[in-house]
Design a protein around this motif. Structure first.
Motif, PDB file in Angstrom:
ATOM      1  N   TYR A 140     -11.461  45.741  37.697  1.00  0.00           N
ATOM      2  CA  TYR A 140     -10.554  44.591  37.560  1.00  0.00           C
ATOM      3  C   TYR A 140     -10.230  44.275  36.103  1.00  0.00           C
ATOM      4  O   TYR A 140      -9.051  44.268  35.724  1.00  0.00           O
ATOM      5  CB  TYR A 140     -11.110  43.365  38.303  1.00  0.00           C
ATOM      6  N   PRO A 141     -11.227  44.029  35.251  1.00  0.00           N
ATOM      7  CA  PRO A 141     -10.867  43.751  33.858  1.00  0.00           C
ATOM      8  C   PRO A 141     -10.289  44.978  33.145  1.00  0.00           C
ATOM      9  O   PRO A 141      -9.394  44.852  32.312  1.00  0.00           O
ATOM     10  CB  PRO A 141     -12.171  43.288  33.217  1.00  0.00           C
ATOM     11  N   LEU A 142     -10.798  46.166  33.487  1.00  0.00           N
ATOM     12  CA  LEU A 142     -10.285  47.375  32.837  1.00  0.00           C
ATOM     13  C   LEU A 142      -8.835  47.658  33.215  1.00  0.00           C
ATOM     14  O   LEU A 142      -8.051  48.100  32.378  1.00  0.00           O
ATOM     15  CB  LEU A 142     -11.161  48.582  33.182  1.00  0.00           C
ATOM     16  N   ASN A 144      -6.557  45.491  33.900  1.00  0.00           N
ATOM     17  CA  ASN A 144      -5.716  44.575  33.104  1.00  0.00           C
ATOM     18  C   ASN A 144      -5.657  45.011  31.651  1.00  0.00           C
ATOM     19  O   ASN A 144      -4.588  45.021  31.045  1.00  0.00           O
ATOM     20  CB  ASN A 144      -6.248  43.143  33.200  1.00  0.00           C
ATOM     21  N   TYR A 145      -6.793  45.378  31.099  1.00  0.00           N
ATOM     22  CA  TYR A 145      -6.866  45.758  29.686  1.00  0.00           C
ATOM     23  C   TYR A 145      -6.101  47.053  29.417  1.00  0.00           C
ATOM     24  O   TYR A 145      -5.372  47.160  28.434  1.00  0.00           O
ATOM     25  CB  TYR A 145      -8.329  45.892  29.266  1.00  0.00           C
ATOM     26  N   LEU A 146      -6.276  48.052  30.275  1.00  0.00           N
ATOM     27  CA  LEU A 146      -5.650  49.360  30.075  1.00  0.00           C
ATOM     28  C   LEU A 146      -4.253  49.461  30.691  1.00  0.00           C
ATOM     29  O   LEU A 146      -3.576  50.476  30.505  1.00  0.00           O
ATOM     30  CB  LEU A 146      -6.537  50.461  30.673  1.00  0.00           C
ATOM     31  N   HIS A 147      -3.870  48.460  31.470  1.00  0.00           N
ATOM     32  CA  HIS A 147      -2.570  48.458  32.159  1.00  0.00           C
ATOM     33  C   HIS A 147      -2.434  49.663  33.093  1.00  0.00           C
ATOM     34  O   HIS A 147      -1.449  50.393  33.057  1.00  0.00           O
ATOM     35  CB  HIS A 147      -1.406  48.404  31.170  1.00  0.00           C
TER      36      HIS A 147
END
Length: 175
Positions: A140-142, A144-147
């Motif tokens: 989930y956070p990855l 968003n961070y990596l698109h």
């Protein structure tokens, strides 16, 4: 774990499902990932086929499933997993939450390995469950961070993990 057939079935089943997860990762990955996902899928498929062939030739070897209680628990855990995956995935699709299907299935697959640890008497299945849970929740956070899509991260991560555990089964057989 001293069960020859089970180690070979790890190679067959984990190799096959590694192939499946690598395939799912190809739903919407960054273009530069495609070659690596394809290579991973090919290696996983070859590993799964090798494990299946070796399992066939060692089918009468020692297995944890020879104990009726273990076999019954295996069937219960497997049936529960399939029913929950089917029902939950259909619900997510009905709710138009298609992007949540991969994380949902990853979560359930990871959790089923906790129960299978007791069936196969193999502590490494706890590690497998833990690694898959990390992939599921870190996606989930990855993402968003990596698109990138959740399916690319979860499919690729689970593909790598399951391929590694397929090779553990083969290495245990060879040792």
């Amino acid at each position: 774990m001293d069960f020859t057939r089970d180690n070979l079935m790890y190679a067959a089943i984990f190799g096959w499902f590694s192939f499946v997860w690598f395939g799912w990762a190809q739903e919407a990955p960054p273009s530069e990932w495609r070659i690596w996902l394809g290579i991973g899928a090919a290696v996983a498929l070859i590993t799964g086929i090798a494990g299946a062939i070796l399992s066939f030739y060692h089918w009468h070897s020692k297995t944890a499933l020879a104990a009726i209680a273990n076999f019954n628990w295996y069937l219960i855990i497997f049936a529960a997993e399939v029913i929950l995956i089917l029902a939950g995935s259909l619900l997510l699709l009905w709710l138009h939450k298609e992007e949540q299907v991969a994380p949902f299935i990853s979560l359930l697959v990871a959790l089923h390995f906790v129960g299978l640890k007791f069936v196969f008497q193999d502590e490494l299945l706890f590690l497998l469950a833990g690694l898959m849970l990390i992939v599921t929740f870190a996606a989930y956070p990855l993402a968003n961070y990596l698109h990138v899509s959740l399916s690319a991260l979860i499919g690729g991560g689970n593909g790598v993990i399951l391929l590694g555990f397929a090779w553990v089964g083969l290495l245990r057989f060879l040792s």
